[in-house]
Design a protein around this motif. Structure first.
Motif, PDB file in Angstrom:
ATOM      1  N   THR A   1       0.835  -1.200   0.000  1.00 10.03           N
ATOM      2  CA  THR A   1       0.000   0.000   0.000  1.00 10.03           C
ATOM      3  C   THR A   1       0.864   1.242   0.000  1.00 10.03           C
ATOM      4  N   ASN A   2       1.911   1.230   0.811  1.00 15.01           N
ATOM      5  CA  ASN A   2       2.789   2.384   0.869  1.00 15.01           C
ATOM      6  C   ASN A   2       3.479   2.628  -0.463  1.00 15.01           C
TER       7      ASN A   2
ATOM      8  N   ARG B   1      10.739  -4.641  -4.228  1.00 16.35           N
ATOM      9  CA  ARG B   1      11.354  -5.345  -3.096  1.00 16.35           C
ATOM     10  C   ARG B   1      12.629  -6.033  -3.554  1.00 16.35           C
TER      11      ARG B   1
ATOM     12  N   ARG C   1      14.124  -6.272   2.920  1.00 14.41           N
ATOM     13  CA  ARG C   1      14.038  -7.514   3.665  1.00 14.41           C
ATOM     14  C   ARG C   1      12.693  -7.585   4.377  1.00 14.41           C
ATOM     15  N   SER C   2      11.819  -8.463   3.903  1.00  9.00           N
ATOM     16  CA  SER C   2      10.485  -8.532   4.486  1.00  9.00           C
ATOM     17  C   SER C   2       9.892  -9.898   4.197  1.00  9.00           C
ATOM     18  N   SER C   3       8.790 -10.198   4.839  1.00  6.55           N
ATOM     19  CA  SER C   3       8.211 -11.524   4.655  1.00  6.55           C
ATOM     20  C   SER C   3       7.234 -11.551   3.489  1.00  6.55           C
ATOM     21  N   GLY C   4       6.940 -10.416   2.916  1.00  7.70           N
ATOM     22  CA  GLY C   4       6.045 -10.396   1.769  1.00  7.70           C
ATOM     23  C   GLY C   4       5.583  -8.994   1.507  1.00  7.70           C
TER      24      GLY C   4
ATOM     25  N   TRP D   1       2.763  -7.741   1.644  1.00  4.85           N
ATOM     26  CA  TRP D   1       1.661  -7.246   2.465  1.00  4.85           C
ATOM     27  C   TRP D   1       2.031  -7.152   3.932  1.00  4.85           C
ATOM     28  N   GLN D   2       3.317  -7.233   4.231  1.00  4.47           N
ATOM     29  CA  GLN D   2       3.739  -7.076   5.624  1.00  4.47           C
ATOM     30  C   GLN D   2       3.607  -5.610   6.029  1.00  4.47           C
TER      31      GLN D   2
ATOM     32  N   ARG E   1       8.483   4.058  -3.196  1.00  5.04           N
ATOM     33  CA  ARG E   1       7.292   4.789  -3.608  1.00  5.04           C
ATOM     34  C   ARG E   1       7.612   5.816  -4.709  1.00  5.04           C
TER      35      ARG E   1
END
Ligand SMILES: Nc1ncnc2c1ncn2[C@@H]1O[C@H](COP(=O)(O)OP(=O)(O)OP(=O)(O)O)[C@@H](O)[C@H]1O
Ligand SMILES: Nc1ncnc2c1ncn2[C@@H]1O[C@H](COP(=O)(O)OP(=O)(O)OP(=O)(O)O)[C@@H](O)[C@H]1O
Ligand SMILES: [Mg+2]
Ligand SMILES: [Mg+2]
Lengths: 325, 308, 511, 325
Positions: free
Chosen positions: C364-365, C393, C399-402, C404-405, C422
């Motif tokens: 979303t961001n 990404r 570095r994130s789990s997906g 939508w995190q 963004r």
């Protein structure tokens, strides 16, 4: 590390997120099913509760947008009363349900827009701006009605809220279907459109929204207008139920509506809100009052129970949340 | 409640007042309970959760219809709004007895009430008599849209206007609101503005109470004549102490009693008259201790409310 | 190094003040720390290093009692140490400067600095004492000009950082943790901070110092511990190692040049600022940004760099002057939206309060400012959002789990990358980047610099604000220096020296 | 650098900050002084208004702490009713004003503490937690009172609210003096003690407060308890005014109280609040109602005017704020 916790939000978890309010609802039904007489679980009673949920339900749909955007609208109860009075007056004047409904909904939109303009234009927190409208709309309703309820020909408007509709195959009052359909449309608006995303963004962090070029003022005005439109519609339904325009109706209803939205999983801090949850919350509130009457408990017990349930439902939700974090 | 044990054979009568937390309704409740025990009925007493809210009362009716009670006894908050749901009740074979305030529907079995307009007239004539037909008075209204008190206010004002041209009404557009505190505050403000009126009228218990206290505050008890409506311990005390000139008192106990008894008759298939007047009485210091009046002022609440 | 640990803890030459061992912590399913050890000696500065998301802040939040570890054990001064909340930690002598500013904007500077530590008599705050202590602390940091009674919200982010540091100083702690204290400090403030650190060290305080600036680490640090993916990657004495070695420990490979240069030619003007006054009564600034140009904006804190950028982005009102954009250099005014539509986008220096909607997802961001790219007729396509986000990404190494995190669950540096994503998604023409590398690790910084060059080579114009003069000299084509609210001097980057930039920034002229 | 704008806040500006509400108050008095008859400006009428402000004023003192800490308490109206009922019951039982007052205030403290515990323990937003208490306290009040007003010997409690006190040199009701003295004490508590600073800090930035070692939970519980204590005291005064314990009293009073606090310059977002302002706000609300009655305007006009004034007063404040920035 990472990926193991692949918390996809959306869709499937959407159901899981609904668990809180739905669980609460089921619990309420089961408890009253046990303590109240059999008639509580009758089909007719469910129709009754469905119809009784409509007004809070409609109000809750609009309120979900407001709360998701980090605001609050205390004026909905008064706006419902004003819309019901205006609908009655217009029926008196023109005897045309369509015109009356349009104007009833329209006055809701106007009140909402004024709320939005005051909030964004004068930079007043929503609580205060709508607290002002709380008095203003109620006062205007009483003025228009001559401090009395208004008897008016109701046309087919009461049909909308008939518990046993004349076309019996539609099962529940047309108003219930209207609420469900509008609920679905608004859920799409909130979750699948740019307007909805902007609502979430404003609620989550208003300066980010501004930085990202979201037209915060315009969006907010629209949000409050939407809330006003639904309050207006609820007022029309209220007129349908009462068949009179009552300037003192729905006093304090805003608290029921806000409670329904929050029970449904919205956060008063903004950035979170679910239409489906809000509707379940509205049904839960209706079942509570209905069950208490069935069980024949005195009013004060009912007040206490509702107070406890509100806290319990939200506590359940916040507990579930914190667990998943 | 003890249904699972076996089944109560007594018919169930739902009595629906306009609200549950005023002494007036308490007394109706006591009368209803008395009639219930006399007539072997199970009484369920349930008012709207939010007092003075029509929609809430409709919800209560609907729920009792869904529950399937044997008769509904109701004091409607509105003469029109309640009609559809009561129609539905009678459509499902539940007789409806209306009390206190009338309704625009002829499907009701009977109507048991005080003639409120006449109550207002009684009060007006007493004011006229006490003032000898001339002076300045004020009326503090109760809440917007409450039918019974509006009739009293209208009966009062019409009678003053038509029968006592020498009496000037200095204010009659202020509403005290539904709470005692609101009535008191408005009364204070009214008397701060018109400290030298000769008489005041309160159309119900909270309004009378608020006026009595406000008059007391400016030490004009007895100077400003207070004519009120309904009784409560404090009002009766006020009458005795000369703070109140007269009270128009209804007979709520008889109202509850008659309405529930009528319900029994209907269930049994007996005929009941279309209208039953429970009367209203003007009570002053002189006649307050007369036998009938004494009971009106002190209905046997404890007996019928605590036994259950 | 590892062999030396048992020897040290047996207490021969170096006593151990703080001993954390086997610390583990998970956030839901994310393992942030997995059996991490850390030993800190009295009177030494211990540098804690690692990539974004390596677990540095988490480890320090455990030390300060803000969160509790899932496993492991801590000893402080030889005693078992298990703070249940930050208060316990403060009472035990552990003070902390958090990575994100933790200040109450409605309170005064003095109240903020002494929060939870007010000098009081029977509950009544002793105001004069409070003022004195505050002024003393600010004085040590060289900011005696900040009035202790000013409401904090009125200070610039840089000054707020000073307040945050001052708070840690008044504690008289034995262990002082600094999590990226210099990320928004100007050079001379950094110098003063180092001076303070030196003095604290002399008086026996242990300092744990987290920074992505390796040159700083080398200057003030004594020992180091490197974390990688939540595990220990190495530790030892800094004098026995090199920057390259540290980088290798952090990211598993070495980096050749810190400031990679991509060839980019400078084209036509695309943004022109004429006599713009950003503060009432201020002097006017003028500036021209060309296609393919990286223009650096230097200055001391509060010099007005942020305000200038905000004025260009349409976030703040301009007092007077003209801003023009595009190949035709047509006037540009109106809302942020209008300017975004004309290709002007800004990266905020304050990612927590302005840059990101923390409660919403990365996706979303990322698409927030330009939803039209992923929607038809106002209806957003979730699939397209996911695809677009996944692309960024990957490219930025978030570095994130997906997709939508929630952004709030990311480490500081990764959050910064989301904010950058963004602007890239929006595909703006003019990038206004306010401290773009704030909180980003060495490897990622290099990627960001490469990205800047890449954008320039594709004809974008970039206005880069940085308090790190070296960074500006290394990456920019042109550098403008601001002083007291206006641009004082603009030159090509190779005509500046670090000293000259500082000189203009401090005095307003190069003489 | 810059530093030219080293804005000293405190003391002198404190007066300047009070300008908003005071100006509003003066305006209201002047306007009604013109349109209403002379009696409005009589000494006696000022005494009446002073006494009428006490209940909202006391409630507002407690509420200022809650709002400053970023919370809200919707239950005060219900707690006032509960306390007034309990005071009446205790007078009936023991005929000792001291015992009755102590228990009336005590029940307020208990309700407040429960609010605080629910908010901190179950991690529920204050709006919802106190909305629950709103129903619970009201229900308990009705239960205790047997859904009726309680007539009880009032002892010397009504003296507290006597508009023309027997000791005429104290000029206004002792309750007014009590409110003023408590107001001063609480202003000291809020502005000069660590407890007060912690209250501001929690309202301004809760996580910062926690990280600075402030015991947020304990402080919050104390804050809500304080609010409850003042609601309890207001309930005692309410009993003194009515000389009966009324379970339906003070319905909706929470909104008046919140409005008074916000008119007085507090921010519902937390971190800002002024006791003095809140008291001025309470007096302003009382003057409004009083003036409308004096001017003889119908109730609906009064509702509209109050709505507008609430918005106007806050708009003035927010305008002044933004101007000074
Ligand atoms: N509140 C949280 N919820 C979930 N996960 C978190 C949370 N905070 C941190 N994490 C995760 O824990 C890991 C370690 O984060 P941490 O903030 O300790 O990194 P860091 O080393 O300080 O990085 P940086 O240099 O970017 O500040 C990251 O993968 C991050 O996503
Ligand atoms: N000493 C100060 N006192 C009050 N306000 C200040 C001070 N310094 C800066 N400001 C505020 O900050 C703004 C200018 O700072 P700005 O943030 O634009 O500078 P900057 O060069 O980006 O510095 P920073 O490195 O701190 O971000 C001004 O609008 C001013 O209101
Ligand atoms: Mg970190
Ligand atoms: Mg800046």
């Amino acid at each position: 590390m990472i990926e193991s916790n692949g918390r996809r939000v959306r869709l499937v978890p959407d159901l899981r997120q609904m668990l809180g309010p739905v669980l609460g609802l089921v619990l309420v039904i089961v408890i009253f099913g046990i303590i109240a007489p059999q008639s509580f679980l009758s089909v007719y009673n469910f129709k009754v509760v469905a119809a009784q949920s409509v007004i809070v339900g409609l109000g809750a749909i609009g309120m979900t947008f407001v709360i998701t955007s980090g605001g609050i609208d205390l004026s909905v109860g008064s706006v419902i009363a004003l819309a019901s009075v205006l609908t009655a007056l217009m029926m008196q004047q023109f005897d045309s349900p369509v015109v009356a409904i349009a104007l009833g909904v329209g006055i809701g939109a106007v009140c909402g827009a004024v709320n939005g303009l005051v909030i964004t234009g004068l930079r007043i927190v929503p609580f205060i701006a709508t607290l002002g409208m709380f008095g203003i709309a109620r006062g205007i309703a009483k003025y228009l009605a001559g401090e009395q309820k208004i008897d008016a020909p109701a046309g087919w408007i009461p049909e909308l809220m008939a518990k046993e509709p004349s076309a019996s195959w539609i099962l529940v009052a047309p108003g219930v279907w209207i609420t469900i359909v509008l609920g679905i449309l608004m859920a799409i608006l909130l979750n699948r459109t740019t307007f909805g995303t902007n609502t979430f963004a404003i609620g989550s962090n208003e300066s980010t929204a501004r930085l990202c070029g979201i037209q915060v003022r315009r969006t907010k005005i629209l949000i409050y207008m939407l809330c006003g439109i639904f309050a207006g519609l609820a007022g029309v339904m209220q007129f349908g139920r009462l068949t009179v325009g009552d300037p003192t109706t729905a006093l304090g209803k805003e608290l029921d509506i806000i409670a329904a939205v929050v029970i449904g999983g919205a956060s008063l801090a903004g950035g979170e809100g679910r239409i489906s949850g809000a509707l379940v919350g509205a049904v839960l509130m209706a079942f509570l009052a209905n069950g208490c009457t069935h069980a024949g408990v005195p009013n004060y017990v009912q007040e206490i129970i509702i107070g406890i349930i509100i806290i319990a439902a939200v506590a359940l939700d916040s507990y579930r949340h914190s667990g998943s974090r | 409640e003890h249904r699972e044990g076996g089944h109560t054979t007594n018919p169930v009568v739902a009595v629906i007042p306009k609200g549950t937390s005023h002494e007036f309704w308490k007394t109706v409740h006591a009368g209803a309970n008395e009639a219930g025990s006399k007539n072997d009925l199970e009484i369920i007493w349930k008012g709207p959760a939010r007092e003075d809210d029509r929609d809430e009362q409709i919800k209560v009716v609907e729920t009792f219809v869904a529950r399937g009670v044997d008769a509904i006894v109701i004091a409607p908050l509105d003469d029109t709004a309640l009609v559809p749901s009561l129609k539905e009740a009678s459509g499902r074979g539940i007789p409806v007895i209306v009390f206190d305030s009338d309704i625009k529907w002829d499907g009701k079995t009977t109507f048991v009430a005080t003639d409120n307009t006449r109550g207002g007239e009684l009060a007006a004539r007493e004011v006229g008599r006490l003032l000898d037909g001339k002076g300045r008075i004020l009326v503090m209204r109760y809440v917007e849209g409450s039918a019974s008190t509006m009739k009293r206010e209208k009966g009062f004002l019409d009678t003053i206007a038509s029968e006592y041209p020498g009496i000037e009404v200095v204010s009659s557009n202020q509403h005290g609101g539904a709470t005692v505190e609101g009535c008191y505050k408005t009364a204070e403000n009214l008397l701060a503005k018109y400290p030298d009126v000769d008489a005041v009228f309160g159309p119900c218990e909270p309004a009378t109470f608020g006026l009595m206290k406000a008059i007391d505050d400016i030490d004009k008890e007895g100077t400003i004549l207070l004519v009120g409506f309904d009784a409560s311990d404090k009002l009766v005390e006020g009458l005795r102490d000369g703070k109140i000139a007269a009270l128009v008192v209804q007979n709520p106990f008889a109202m509850g009693d008659l309405a529930v008894t009528a319900a029994r008759s209907t269930i049994d298939g007996d005929d009941v008259p279309e209208f039953m007047d429970t009367g209203c009485t003007l009570i002053t210091l002189e006649n307050m201790d007369e036998p009938g009046n004494k009971e009106l002022l002190n209905p046997p609440l404890d007996k019928w409310l605590n036994t259950k | 190094m590892i062999d030396s640990i048992p020897e040290r803890s047996s207490g021969s030459d170096e006593p151990i003040r703080l001993d954390m061992s086997g610390i583990g912590h998970r956030f839901g399913g994310v393992v942030a720390l997995d059996g991490v050890d850390l030993q800190v000696a009295p009177g030494r500065v211990h540098a804690l290093l690692g990539e974004n998301g390596a677990g540095k802040s988490t480890l320090m939040r455990i030390l300060s009692g803000a969160i509790r570890p899932d496993e492991g054990r801590m000893m402080l001064e030889g005693e078992p140490y298990d703070p249940r909340n930050p208060r316990d930690a403060r009472d035990a002598g552990v003070a902390m400067i958090y990575q994100e500013l933790n200040l109450a904007r409605h309170l005064t500077v003095a109240q903020n600095i002494l929060l939870g530590r007010e000098p009081s008599r029977i509950g009544l705050v002793r105001r004069s004492a409070a003022r004195r202590i505050t002024m003393d602390a600010l004085d040590r940091l060289g900011h005696s000009s900040i009035d202790p009674d000013t409401i904090l919200g009125r200070l610039s982010p840089g000054q707020q950082q000073v307040v945050e540091i001052a708070r840690a100083l008044v504690d008289n702690a034995s262990v002082l943790v600094m999590d990226e204290p210099t990320s928004s400090l100007s050079l001379d403030d950094v110098e003063r901070l180092f001076e303070v650190i030196r003095r604290l060290k002399e008086s026996g305080v242990s300092i744990i110092y987290i920074s992505h600036f390796l040159d700083e680490i080398m200057r003030v640090g004594d020992d180091y511990t490197v974390l990688r993916d939540g595990c220990n990657a190495g530790s030892g004495r800094l004098e026995q190692t090199t920057t390259d070695e540290l980088i290798r420990l952090m990211i598993g490979r070495t980096i050749e040049d810190t400031y990679p240069r991509t060839d980019h030619g400078i084209g036509d003007p695309m943004l022109r600022i004429d006599d713009v006054v950003i503060e009432p009564g201020g002097s006017p600034s003028s500036l021209t940004l060309h296609r393919g140009e990286i223009l650096g904006l230097a200055g001391l804190m509060g010099a007005g760099r942020t305000r200038l950028a905000r004025v260009v982005a349409g976030l703040d009102d301009v007092c007077s002057g003209r801003i023009r954009v595009g190949s035709s250099l047509s006037p540009c005014d109106g809302s942020v939206r209008r300017r975004l539509d004309r290709g002007i986008g800004m990266l905020s220096e304050d990612r927590k309060d302005e840059g990101l909607a923390m409660d919403l997802s990365i996706a979303t961001n990322t698409v927030l400012s330009r939803p039209s790219a992923v929607s038809t007729l106002g209806f957003t396509s979730r699939r397209r959002v996911t695809t677009a986000t996944d692309g960024w990404r990957d490219r930025l190494g978030i570095r994130s789990s997906g997709p939508w995190q929630r952004v709030s669950m990311l480490s500081g540096g990764n959050q910064q990358k989301v904010a950058l994503a963004r602007l890239l998604h929006h595909d703006v023409e003019v990038f206004l980047l306010d401290e773009p590398t704030r909180g980003i690790d060495v490897a990622s910084k290099r990627e960001v610099y490469a990205l800047l060059g890449n954008l320039a080579s594709r004809g974008r114009g970039l206005l880069v604000i940085s308090s790190h003069v070296g960074e500006l000299l290394g990456t920019c084509d042109t550098i403008a220096v601001m002083h007291r609210g206006s641009i004082r001097e603009t030159r090509a980057a190779d005509e500046w020296t670090e000293r000259e930039i500082l000189n203009v920034a401090m005095t307003g002229s190069s003489s």
